[in-house]
Design a protein around this motif. Sequence first.
Motif, PDB file in Angstrom:
ATOM      1  N   UNK A  29     -15.226 -53.388   1.270  1.00 46.47           N
ATOM      2  CA  UNK A  29     -16.104 -53.854   2.222  1.00 46.47           C
ATOM      3  C   UNK A  29     -17.767 -53.760   2.420  1.00 46.47           C
ATOM      4  N   UNK A  46      -0.907 -54.365   5.763  1.00 45.86           N
ATOM      5  CA  UNK A  46      -2.004 -53.683   6.639  1.00 45.86           C
ATOM      6  C   UNK A  46      -1.890 -54.443   8.126  1.00 45.86           C
ATOM      7  N   UNK A  47      -1.198 -55.185   8.488  1.00 45.24           N
ATOM      8  CA  UNK A  47      -1.224 -55.738   9.671  1.00 45.24           C
ATOM      9  C   UNK A  47       0.208 -55.187  10.588  1.00 45.24           C
ATOM     10  N   UNK A 101      -0.033 -69.163   3.672  1.00 42.29           N
ATOM     11  CA  UNK A 101      -0.413 -69.421   2.320  1.00 42.29           C
ATOM     12  C   UNK A 101      -1.736 -70.142   2.238  1.00 42.29           C
ATOM     13  N   UNK A 121       2.039 -52.376  12.396  1.00 42.92           N
ATOM     14  CA  UNK A 121       1.621 -51.453  13.311  1.00 42.92           C
ATOM     15  C   UNK A 121       2.140 -50.124  13.031  1.00 42.92           C
ATOM     16  N   UNK A 172     -16.547 -62.011   3.880  1.00 40.36           N
ATOM     17  CA  UNK A 172     -15.547 -61.570   2.945  1.00 40.36           C
ATOM     18  C   UNK A 172     -15.513 -60.010   3.532  1.00 40.36           C
ATOM     19  N   UNK A 173     -16.606 -59.503   3.697  1.00 38.41           N
ATOM     20  CA  UNK A 173     -16.655 -58.034   4.094  1.00 38.41           C
ATOM     21  C   UNK A 173     -15.750 -57.916   5.331  1.00 38.41           C
ATOM     22  N   UNK A 175      -7.583 -58.843   7.417  1.00 37.50           N
ATOM     23  CA  UNK A 175      -6.321 -58.548   6.441  1.00 37.50           C
ATOM     24  C   UNK A 175      -5.298 -57.740   7.479  1.00 37.50           C
ATOM     25  N   UNK A 176      -5.728 -56.721   8.204  1.00 37.96           N
ATOM     26  CA  UNK A 176      -5.202 -56.086   9.265  1.00 37.96           C
ATOM     27  C   UNK A 176      -4.719 -56.654  10.392  1.00 37.96           C
ATOM     28  N   UNK A 177      -4.923 -57.716  10.758  1.00 41.60           N
ATOM     29  CA  UNK A 177      -5.136 -58.383  12.100  1.00 41.60           C
ATOM     30  C   UNK A 177      -3.347 -58.909  11.990  1.00 41.60           C
ATOM     31  N   UNK A 178      -2.947 -59.940  11.228  1.00 42.79           N
ATOM     32  CA  UNK A 178      -1.945 -60.659  11.092  1.00 42.79           C
ATOM     33  C   UNK A 178      -1.524 -60.924   9.661  1.00 42.79           C
ATOM     34  N   UNK A 179      -0.554 -61.289   9.329  1.00 40.99           N
ATOM     35  CA  UNK A 179      -0.227 -61.644   7.959  1.00 40.99           C
ATOM     36  C   UNK A 179      -0.941 -62.885   7.687  1.00 40.99           C
ATOM     37  N   UNK A 180      -1.580 -63.169   6.420  1.00 42.88           N
ATOM     38  CA  UNK A 180      -2.094 -64.358   5.826  1.00 42.88           C
ATOM     39  C   UNK A 180      -1.126 -65.458   5.567  1.00 42.88           C
ATOM     40  N   UNK A 184      -4.184 -67.446   2.327  1.00 42.22           N
ATOM     41  CA  UNK A 184      -4.485 -66.626   1.186  1.00 42.22           C
ATOM     42  C   UNK A 184      -4.917 -67.091   0.046  1.00 42.22           C
ATOM     43  N   UNK A 185      -4.481 -68.447  -0.156  1.00 41.14           N
ATOM     44  CA  UNK A 185      -4.624 -69.284  -1.468  1.00 41.14           C
ATOM     45  C   UNK A 185      -6.269 -69.492  -1.425  1.00 41.14           C
ATOM     46  N   UNK A 220      -1.816 -57.840   3.321  1.00 40.39           N
ATOM     47  CA  UNK A 220      -2.074 -58.420   4.762  1.00 40.39           C
ATOM     48  C   UNK A 220      -0.664 -57.878   5.606  1.00 40.39           C
ATOM     49  N   UNK A 221       0.451 -58.124   4.715  1.00 42.09           N
ATOM     50  CA  UNK A 221       1.654 -57.911   5.455  1.00 42.09           C
ATOM     51  C   UNK A 221       1.804 -56.422   5.732  1.00 42.09           C
ATOM     52  N   UNK A 234      -2.458 -60.971  -1.837  1.00 47.86           N
ATOM     53  CA  UNK A 234      -3.318 -60.946  -0.635  1.00 47.86           C
ATOM     54  C   UNK A 234      -2.160 -60.881   0.562  1.00 47.86           C
ATOM     55  N   UNK A 235      -1.257 -61.888   0.480  1.00 48.86           N
ATOM     56  CA  UNK A 235      -0.129 -61.875   1.529  1.00 48.86           C
ATOM     57  C   UNK A 235       0.619 -60.594   1.634  1.00 48.86           C
ATOM     58  N   UNK A 278     -19.521 -55.117  -0.391  1.00 45.54           N
ATOM     59  CA  UNK A 278     -19.945 -56.529  -0.045  1.00 45.54           C
ATOM     60  C   UNK A 278     -21.026 -56.705   1.214  1.00 45.54           C
ATOM     61  N   UNK A 334      -3.640 -50.430  15.840  1.00 42.64           N
ATOM     62  CA  UNK A 334      -2.696 -49.753  16.688  1.00 42.64           C
ATOM     63  C   UNK A 334      -2.429 -48.356  16.054  1.00 42.64           C
ATOM     64  N   UNK A 344     -12.063 -57.580   4.953  1.00 45.21           N
ATOM     65  CA  UNK A 344     -11.443 -56.315   4.262  1.00 45.21           C
ATOM     66  C   UNK A 344     -11.521 -55.054   5.375  1.00 45.21           C
ATOM     67  N   UNK A 345     -12.401 -55.370   6.567  1.00 50.33           N
ATOM     68  CA  UNK A 345     -12.756 -54.474   7.384  1.00 50.33           C
ATOM     69  C   UNK A 345     -11.377 -54.178   8.234  1.00 50.33           C
ATOM     70  N   UNK A 394      -3.167 -65.016  -4.171  1.00 53.32           N
ATOM     71  CA  UNK A 394      -2.576 -65.453  -2.980  1.00 53.32           C
ATOM     72  C   UNK A 394      -1.335 -64.505  -2.703  1.00 53.32           C
ATOM     73  N   UNK A 441      -3.130 -46.047  13.320  1.00 52.11           N
ATOM     74  CA  UNK A 441      -2.138 -45.758  12.082  1.00 52.11           C
ATOM     75  C   UNK A 441      -1.827 -44.520  11.765  1.00 52.11           C
TER      76      UNK A 441
END
Lengths: 125, 125
Positions: B112, B54-55, A28, B57, A111-112, A21-26, A31-32, B51-52, B47-48, B115, A121, A115-116, B44, A123
Amino acid sequence: MSKQELVVLAQDDADGCCGRLGSAPLDEDQAGDLAKVFKALGDPVRLRLLSMIASRAGGEVCVCELTPAFELSQPTISHHLKLLRQAGLVDSERRGTWVYYRVLPAALERLAAVLTAPQAAEVNA
Amino acid sequence: MSKQELVVLAQDDADGCCGRLGSAPLDEDQAGDLAKVFKALGDPVRLRLLSMIASRAGGEVCVCELTPAFELSQPTISHHLKLLRQAGLVDSERRGTWVYYRVLPAALERLAAVLTAPQAAEVNA
DNA sequence: AGGTTGATTCGACGAACATCAATGCAACCG
DNA sequence: CGGTTGCATTGATGTTCGTCGAATCAACCT
Protein backbone atom coordinates in the motif's frame (compact mmCIF):
# COMPACT_ATOMS: atom_id res chain seq x y z
CA MET A 1 -8.26 9.36 -25.68
CA SER A 2 -9.41 8.22 -22.26
CA LYS A 3 -12.13 5.94 -23.48
CA GLN A 4 -12.89 2.87 -21.47
CA GLU A 5 -11.43 2.87 -17.99
CA LEU A 6 -12.24 0.40 -15.31
CA VAL A 7 -14.93 1.44 -12.91
CA VAL A 8 -13.47 -0.08 -9.82
CA LEU A 9 -11.10 2.83 -9.36
CA ALA A 10 -13.69 5.50 -9.97
CA GLN A 11 -16.60 4.41 -7.83
CA ASP A 12 -17.34 6.56 -4.82
CA ASP A 13 -17.48 3.94 -2.11
CA ALA A 14 -21.21 4.25 -1.70
CA ASP A 15 -21.81 0.85 -0.17
CA GLY A 16 -20.57 1.57 3.30
CA CYS A 17 -17.15 0.05 3.06
CA CYS A 18 -15.88 -0.61 -0.42
CA GLY A 19 -13.61 -3.47 -1.17
CA ARG A 20 -11.03 -3.44 1.54
CA LEU A 21 -9.33 -6.79 1.64
CA GLY A 22 -9.56 -7.11 5.36
CA SER A 23 -13.16 -6.05 5.85
CA ALA A 24 -15.15 -8.68 4.01
CA PRO A 25 -14.55 -11.32 1.36
CA LEU A 26 -14.69 -9.84 -2.10
CA ASP A 27 -17.46 -11.02 -4.35
CA GLU A 28 -16.67 -12.24 -7.82
CA ASP A 29 -17.31 -8.93 -9.54
CA GLN A 30 -15.19 -6.89 -7.17
CA ALA A 31 -12.40 -9.44 -7.37
CA GLY A 32 -12.57 -9.51 -11.15
CA ASP A 33 -12.35 -5.75 -11.52
CA LEU A 34 -9.60 -5.40 -8.95
CA ALA A 35 -7.64 -8.23 -10.52
CA LYS A 36 -7.53 -6.38 -13.83
CA VAL A 37 -5.90 -3.41 -12.17
CA PHE A 38 -3.38 -5.47 -10.22
CA LYS A 39 -2.65 -7.43 -13.37
CA ALA A 40 -1.79 -4.17 -15.05
CA LEU A 41 0.72 -3.58 -12.26
CA GLY A 42 2.06 -7.11 -12.51
CA ASP A 43 4.67 -6.37 -15.14
CA PRO A 44 8.10 -4.83 -14.57
CA VAL A 45 7.91 -2.65 -17.65
CA ARG A 46 4.52 -1.24 -16.73
CA LEU A 47 5.63 -0.62 -13.17
CA ARG A 48 8.66 1.29 -14.39
CA LEU A 49 6.54 3.23 -16.85
CA LEU A 50 4.07 4.10 -14.12
CA SER A 51 6.81 5.16 -11.72
CA MET A 52 8.45 7.26 -14.41
CA ILE A 53 5.18 9.05 -14.97
CA ALA A 54 4.26 9.31 -11.31
CA SER A 55 7.61 10.64 -10.19
CA ARG A 56 7.68 13.38 -12.77
CA ALA A 57 7.39 16.79 -11.15
CA GLY A 58 5.16 18.33 -13.77
CA GLY A 59 2.94 15.30 -13.60
CA GLU A 60 3.25 14.69 -17.29
CA VAL A 61 5.66 12.73 -19.42
CA CYS A 62 5.98 12.62 -23.18
CA VAL A 63 5.93 9.19 -24.76
CA CYS A 64 8.97 10.28 -26.69
CA GLU A 65 10.74 10.29 -23.35
CA LEU A 66 9.44 6.97 -22.12
CA THR A 67 10.14 4.84 -25.15
CA PRO A 68 13.93 5.24 -25.35
CA ALA A 69 14.23 4.38 -21.65
CA PHE A 70 13.67 0.71 -22.44
CA GLU A 71 15.34 -1.77 -24.71
CA LEU A 72 12.02 -2.66 -26.20
CA SER A 73 10.38 -1.80 -29.46
CA GLN A 74 8.20 1.27 -29.67
CA PRO A 75 4.99 -0.75 -30.29
CA THR A 76 5.64 -2.74 -27.15
CA ILE A 77 5.89 0.37 -25.01
CA SER A 78 2.76 1.71 -26.64
CA HIS A 79 1.03 -1.54 -25.81
CA HIS A 80 2.00 -1.34 -22.15
CA LEU A 81 0.86 2.25 -21.93
CA LYS A 82 -2.46 1.20 -23.38
CA LEU A 83 -2.90 -1.42 -20.67
CA LEU A 84 -2.11 1.13 -17.97
CA ARG A 85 -4.71 3.39 -19.55
CA GLN A 86 -7.35 0.67 -19.71
CA ALA A 87 -6.67 -0.13 -16.08
CA GLY A 88 -7.58 3.45 -15.23
CA LEU A 89 -4.16 4.15 -13.77
CA VAL A 90 -3.04 6.80 -16.24
CA ASP A 91 -4.52 9.12 -18.79
CA SER A 92 -3.09 10.47 -22.01
CA GLU A 93 -3.46 13.64 -23.97
CA ARG A 94 -2.22 14.60 -27.37
CA ARG A 95 -0.78 18.09 -27.75
CA GLY A 96 0.40 18.70 -31.23
CA THR A 97 2.85 16.12 -32.31
CA TRP A 98 3.43 14.55 -28.94
CA VAL A 99 1.34 12.50 -26.52
CA TYR A 100 1.66 13.09 -22.80
CA TYR A 101 0.82 10.65 -20.05
CA ARG A 102 -0.31 11.56 -16.58
CA VAL A 103 -1.07 9.47 -13.48
CA LEU A 104 -4.58 9.38 -12.07
CA PRO A 105 -3.79 9.76 -8.37
CA ALA A 106 -7.24 8.72 -7.22
CA ALA A 107 -6.69 5.32 -8.77
CA LEU A 108 -3.49 4.70 -6.83
CA GLU A 109 -5.07 5.98 -3.63
CA ARG A 110 -8.06 3.70 -3.99
CA LEU A 111 -5.82 0.77 -4.71
CA ALA A 112 -3.70 1.53 -1.67
CA ALA A 113 -6.87 1.74 0.41
CA VAL A 114 -7.85 -1.74 -0.70
CA LEU A 115 -4.57 -3.08 0.61
CA THR A 116 -4.64 -1.14 3.84
CA ALA A 117 -5.69 -3.36 6.70
CA PRO A 118 -8.61 -2.02 8.73
CA GLN A 119 -6.79 -3.36 11.81
CA ALA A 120 -9.43 -6.06 11.86
CA ALA A 121 -10.60 -7.15 15.28
CA GLU A 122 -7.34 -7.84 17.08
CA VAL A 123 -5.18 -9.94 14.85
CA ASN A 124 -4.47 -12.29 17.72
CA ALA A 125 -0.85 -11.83 18.67
CA MET B 1 6.30 -24.23 5.26
CA SER B 2 7.17 -20.64 4.68
CA LYS B 3 10.19 -21.30 2.57
CA GLN B 4 11.03 -18.83 -0.11
CA GLU B 5 9.24 -15.54 0.15
CA LEU B 6 10.00 -12.50 -1.88
CA VAL B 7 12.30 -10.03 -0.26
CA VAL B 8 10.67 -6.91 -1.56
CA LEU B 9 8.01 -7.06 1.11
CA ALA B 10 10.39 -7.74 3.94
CA GLN B 11 13.12 -5.18 3.43
CA ASP B 12 13.31 -2.45 5.99
CA ASP B 13 13.43 0.57 3.79
CA ALA B 14 17.03 1.30 4.56
CA ASP B 15 17.81 3.22 1.40
CA GLY B 16 16.21 6.47 2.34
CA CYS B 17 12.95 6.11 0.51
CA CYS B 18 12.09 2.64 -0.70
CA GLY B 19 10.19 2.12 -3.88
CA ARG B 20 7.34 4.55 -3.76
CA LEU B 21 5.98 4.92 -7.23
CA GLY B 22 5.83 8.67 -7.04
CA SER B 23 9.24 9.33 -5.57
CA ALA B 24 11.66 8.08 -8.20
CA PRO B 25 11.60 5.77 -11.20
CA LEU B 26 12.00 2.16 -10.15
CA ASP B 27 15.08 0.37 -11.32
CA GLU B 28 14.76 -2.97 -13.04
CA ASP B 29 15.28 -5.05 -9.91
CA GLN B 30 12.76 -3.17 -7.82
CA ALA B 31 10.24 -3.30 -10.64
CA GLY B 32 10.82 -6.99 -11.15
CA ASP B 33 10.30 -7.87 -7.52
CA LEU B 34 7.27 -5.66 -7.13
CA ALA B 35 5.76 -7.01 -10.32
CA LYS B 36 5.85 -10.53 -8.91
CA VAL B 37 3.78 -9.45 -5.95
CA PHE B 38 1.28 -7.48 -8.00
CA LYS B 39 1.07 -10.39 -10.42
CA ALA B 40 0.07 -12.57 -7.50
CA LEU B 41 -2.76 -10.13 -6.84
CA GLY B 42 -3.72 -10.04 -10.49
CA ASP B 43 -6.11 -12.95 -10.38
CA PRO B 44 -9.72 -12.91 -9.15
CA VAL B 45 -9.42 -16.23 -7.36
CA ARG B 46 -6.28 -15.19 -5.49
CA LEU B 47 -7.82 -11.86 -4.55
CA ARG B 48 -10.87 -13.60 -3.14
CA LEU B 49 -8.69 -16.09 -1.30
CA LEU B 50 -6.62 -13.29 0.17
CA SER B 51 -9.67 -11.33 1.22
CA MET B 52 -11.23 -14.41 2.77
CA ILE B 53 -8.09 -14.92 4.82
CA ALA B 54 -7.59 -11.26 5.65
CA SER B 55 -11.15 -10.65 6.73
CA ARG B 56 -11.21 -13.56 9.10
CA ALA B 57 -11.40 -12.39 12.71
CA GLY B 58 -9.08 -15.04 14.13
CA GLY B 59 -6.59 -14.25 11.39
CA GLU B 60 -6.44 -17.84 10.28
CA VAL B 61 -8.44 -19.87 7.82
CA CYS B 62 -8.36 -23.59 7.18
CA VAL B 63 -7.82 -24.66 3.59
CA CYS B 64 -10.74 -26.99 4.08
CA GLU B 65 -12.84 -23.87 4.40
CA LEU B 66 -11.38 -22.06 1.42
CA THR B 67 -11.60 -24.82 -1.15
CA PRO B 68 -15.37 -25.37 -1.18
CA ALA B 69 -15.95 -21.63 -1.60
CA PHE B 70 -14.94 -21.91 -5.25
CA GLU B 71 -16.12 -24.00 -8.13
CA LEU B 72 -12.58 -25.06 -8.80
CA SER B 73 -10.67 -28.23 -8.13
CA GLN B 74 -8.69 -28.62 -4.95
CA PRO B 75 -5.33 -28.67 -6.73
CA THR B 76 -6.17 -25.36 -8.38
CA ILE B 77 -6.92 -23.69 -5.06
CA SER B 78 -3.77 -25.16 -3.61
CA HIS B 79 -1.83 -23.76 -6.55
CA HIS B 80 -3.20 -20.26 -6.01
CA LEU B 81 -2.43 -20.44 -2.31
CA LYS B 82 1.10 -21.43 -3.19
CA LEU B 83 1.50 -18.37 -5.37
CA LEU B 84 0.21 -16.12 -2.60
CA ARG B 85 2.73 -17.77 -0.30
CA GLN B 86 5.61 -17.31 -2.72
CA ALA B 87 4.63 -13.69 -3.11
CA GLY B 88 5.10 -13.27 0.62
CA LEU B 89 1.50 -12.23 1.13
CA VAL B 90 0.38 -15.12 3.29
CA ASP B 91 1.90 -17.82 5.42
CA SER B 92 0.70 -21.32 6.18
CA GLU B 93 0.99 -23.66 9.08
CA ARG B 94 0.00 -27.28 9.44
CA ARG B 95 -1.71 -28.29 12.66
CA GLY B 96 -2.57 -31.93 12.66
CA THR B 97 -4.66 -32.82 9.69
CA TRP B 98 -5.43 -29.32 8.53
CA VAL B 99 -3.40 -26.45 7.11
CA TYR B 100 -4.16 -22.90 8.15
CA TYR B 101 -3.39 -19.76 6.20
CA ARG B 102 -2.73 -16.35 7.65
CA VAL B 103 -2.11 -12.96 6.08
CA LEU B 104 1.23 -11.22 6.55
CA PRO B 105 0.01 -7.69 7.30
CA ALA B 106 3.40 -6.09 6.79
CA ALA B 107 3.34 -7.23 3.18
CA LEU B 108 0.05 -5.52 2.46
CA GLU B 109 1.14 -2.39 4.28
CA ARG B 110 4.35 -2.18 2.32
CA LEU B 111 2.50 -2.69 -0.91
CA ALA B 112 0.00 0.00 0.00
CA ALA B 113 2.89 2.31 0.80
CA VAL B 114 4.30 1.80 -2.66
CA LEU B 115 1.04 2.96 -4.17
CA THR B 116 0.61 5.89 -1.84
CA ALA B 117 1.56 9.11 -3.53
CA PRO B 118 4.13 11.19 -1.67
CA GLN B 119 2.16 14.29 -2.73
CA ALA B 120 5.02 14.94 -5.08
CA ALA B 121 6.00 18.54 -5.58
CA GLU B 122 2.70 20.22 -6.36
CA VAL B 123 0.87 18.12 -8.91
CA ASN B 124 0.18 21.21 -10.92
CA ALA B 125 -3.55 21.85 -10.70
C1' DA C 1 -0.46 -52.28 9.25
C1' DG C 2 -4.36 -50.83 6.37
C1' DG C 3 -7.78 -47.40 5.19
C1' DT C 4 -9.62 -42.68 5.02
C1' DT C 5 -9.52 -37.81 4.59
C1' DG C 6 -6.96 -33.38 3.78
C1' DA C 7 -3.50 -31.08 1.05
C1' DT C 8 0.40 -30.58 -2.18
C1' DT C 9 2.87 -31.91 -6.40
C1' DC C 10 3.16 -33.56 -11.24
C1' DG C 11 2.07 -33.66 -16.25
C1' DA C 12 -0.66 -32.00 -19.79
C1' DC C 13 -3.47 -28.80 -22.40
C1' DG C 14 -5.88 -24.54 -23.93
C1' DA C 15 -6.07 -19.53 -23.10
C1' DA C 16 -3.91 -15.30 -22.27
C1' DC C 17 0.22 -12.50 -22.59
C1' DA C 18 4.65 -10.01 -24.08
C1' DT C 19 7.09 -9.07 -27.89
C1' DC C 20 8.23 -7.80 -32.58
C1' DA C 21 7.99 -6.22 -37.67
C1' DA C 22 4.95 -4.14 -40.67
C1' DT C 23 1.39 -1.04 -41.35
C1' DG C 24 -1.69 2.87 -40.43
C1' DC C 25 -2.85 7.37 -38.65
C1' DA C 26 -1.94 12.17 -37.01
C1' DA C 27 0.57 16.35 -36.96
C1' DC C 28 4.18 19.06 -38.41
C1' DC C 29 7.18 21.23 -42.22
C1' DG C 30 9.11 22.22 -46.60
C1' DC D 1 1.06 18.89 -51.96
C1' DG D 2 4.59 15.26 -50.57
C1' DG D 3 7.89 13.93 -46.97
C1' DT D 4 9.07 13.18 -42.20
C1' DT D 5 8.49 12.20 -37.42
C1' DG D 6 5.67 10.49 -33.34
C1' DC D 7 2.51 7.24 -31.75
C1' DA D 8 -1.10 3.57 -32.21
C1' DT D 9 -2.86 -0.65 -34.29
C1' DT D 10 -2.49 -5.17 -36.63
C1' DG D 11 -0.91 -9.90 -37.25
C1' DA D 12 2.16 -13.43 -35.94
C1' DT D 13 5.02 -16.07 -32.59
C1' DG D 14 7.07 -17.94 -28.42
C1' DT D 15 6.19 -17.94 -23.55
C1' DT D 16 3.62 -17.81 -19.35
C1' DC D 17 -0.58 -18.84 -16.81
C1' DG D 18 -4.88 -21.15 -15.08
C1' DT D 19 -6.98 -25.35 -14.91
C1' DC D 20 -7.69 -30.20 -14.48
C1' DG D 21 -6.96 -35.43 -13.45
C1' DA D 22 -3.79 -38.48 -11.48
C1' DA D 23 -0.41 -39.42 -8.31
C1' DT D 24 1.87 -38.39 -3.91
C1' DC D 25 2.48 -37.06 0.84
C1' DA D 26 0.75 -36.26 5.76
C1' DA D 27 -1.99 -37.16 9.60
C1' DC D 28 -5.59 -39.38 11.74
C1' DC D 29 -8.28 -43.72 13.11
C1' DT D 30 -9.44 -48.27 13.74
